[in-house]
Design an enzyme around this catalytic site. Structure first.
Site, mmCIF file in Angstrom:
data_model
loop_
_atom_site.group_PDB
_atom_site.id
_atom_site.type_symbol
_atom_site.label_atom_id
_atom_site.label_comp_id
_atom_site.label_asym_id
_atom_site.label_seq_id
_atom_site.Cartn_x
_atom_site.Cartn_y
_atom_site.Cartn_z
ATOM 1 N N GLY A 46 35.426 33.234 37.454
ATOM 2 C CA GLY A 46 36.542 32.312 37.254
ATOM 3 C C GLY A 46 36.326 31.047 38.064
ATOM 4 O O GLY A 46 35.567 31.053 39.041
ATOM 5 N N GLN A 51 38.823 23.452 42.367
ATOM 6 C CA GLN A 51 37.505 23.768 42.929
ATOM 7 C C GLN A 51 36.445 22.732 42.542
ATOM 8 O O GLN A 51 35.392 22.658 43.171
ATOM 9 C CB GLN A 51 37.043 25.160 42.481
ATOM 10 N N CYS A 89 34.924 34.124 46.309
ATOM 11 C CA CYS A 89 35.316 32.852 45.723
ATOM 12 C C CYS A 89 34.142 31.885 45.844
ATOM 13 O O CYS A 89 33.505 31.819 46.892
ATOM 14 C CB CYS A 89 36.532 32.309 46.474
ATOM 15 N N LEU A 90 33.872 31.149 44.779
ATOM 16 C CA LEU A 90 32.766 30.195 44.810
ATOM 17 C C LEU A 90 33.001 29.095 45.844
ATOM 18 O O LEU A 90 32.059 28.442 46.277
ATOM 19 C CB LEU A 90 32.545 29.586 43.419
ATOM 20 N N HIS A 131 43.873 35.408 41.249
ATOM 21 C CA HIS A 131 43.056 34.587 42.155
ATOM 22 C C HIS A 131 43.011 33.128 41.683
ATOM 23 O O HIS A 131 43.213 32.204 42.465
ATOM 24 C CB HIS A 131 41.649 35.193 42.224
ATOM 25 N N GLU A 132 42.771 32.942 40.389
ATOM 26 C CA GLU A 132 42.671 31.570 39.864
ATOM 27 C C GLU A 132 44.024 30.863 39.883
ATOM 28 O O GLU A 132 44.097 29.673 40.188
ATOM 29 C CB GLU A 132 42.094 31.567 38.444
ATOM 30 N N HIS A 135 44.766 29.426 43.169
ATOM 31 C CA HIS A 135 44.085 28.142 43.415
ATOM 32 C C HIS A 135 44.947 26.961 42.959
ATOM 33 O O HIS A 135 44.934 25.898 43.575
ATOM 34 C CB HIS A 135 42.759 28.065 42.642
HETATM 35 NI NI NI Z 1 38.256 31.196 44.006
#
Ligand code: NI
Length: 161
Positions: A46, A51, A89-90, A131-132, A135
């Site tokens: 995701g 991000q 998480c990226l 999670h997304e 963000h």
């Molecule tokens: Ni993330």
């Protein structure tokens, strides 16, 4: 299509509240394509707009590599149960931590044609949706970790989103 630079923890863009998307534009459509490229390139499941430095309420998710979703202005309308598991998480490279999420979530969102749809998820999909969506409210999973954030060892397989 292109790989975008992923913002990392400490960047204030990751802690800001995102604004709703009002209409689909060519620019936004390109950005969505780039976000899929960026997510797949990083082997994530995701990626949310902040991000890549864009404070708008949308994200891309694909937990299997074959089931891509764009969620624009998403809202969780139902949730139940609990699951606790490791998440990454990226924007927080090489780290992982245990987070409790709902076992099931139902979300309504607009797709890239700005048509409303409903998505239900359990297990990893439920976790990725939560999670997304966090963000989009400027919330990183690191604020929800039970115990300590851990280093990812190279021999571990982690799902980074
Ligand atoms: Ni993330």
């Amino acid at each position: 299509m292109a790989i975008r630079n992923v913002r990392e923890i400490g960047d204030e863009v990751l802690e800001a509240e995102c604004r709703p998307v009002k209409k689909m534009t060519e620019h936004l459509s390109e950005l969505i394509d780039d976000m899929f490229d960026t997510m797949y390139n990083a082997e994530g499941v995701g990626l949310a707009a902040p991000q890549v430095g864009v404070l708008k309420r949308f994200c891309v998710i694909d937990v299997t590599g074959e089931d891509p979703y764009v969620l624009i202005n998403p809202v969780i309308v139902e949730q139940s149960g609990e699951q606790t598991g490791y998440e990454g998480c990226l924007s927080v490279p090489n780290k992982t931590g245990e987070v409790t999420r709902p076992a099931y979530v139902k979300v309504t969102a607009l797709d890239r044609n700005m048509q409303e749809f409903t998505l239900e998820g359990t297990e990893l999909l439920a976790r990725a949706i939560c999670h997304e969506l966090d963000h989009l409210d400027g919330v990183l999973y690191t604020t929800k970790v039970i115990g300590d954030l851990k280093d990812v060892r190279n021999d571990d397989e982690e799902n980074e989103d």
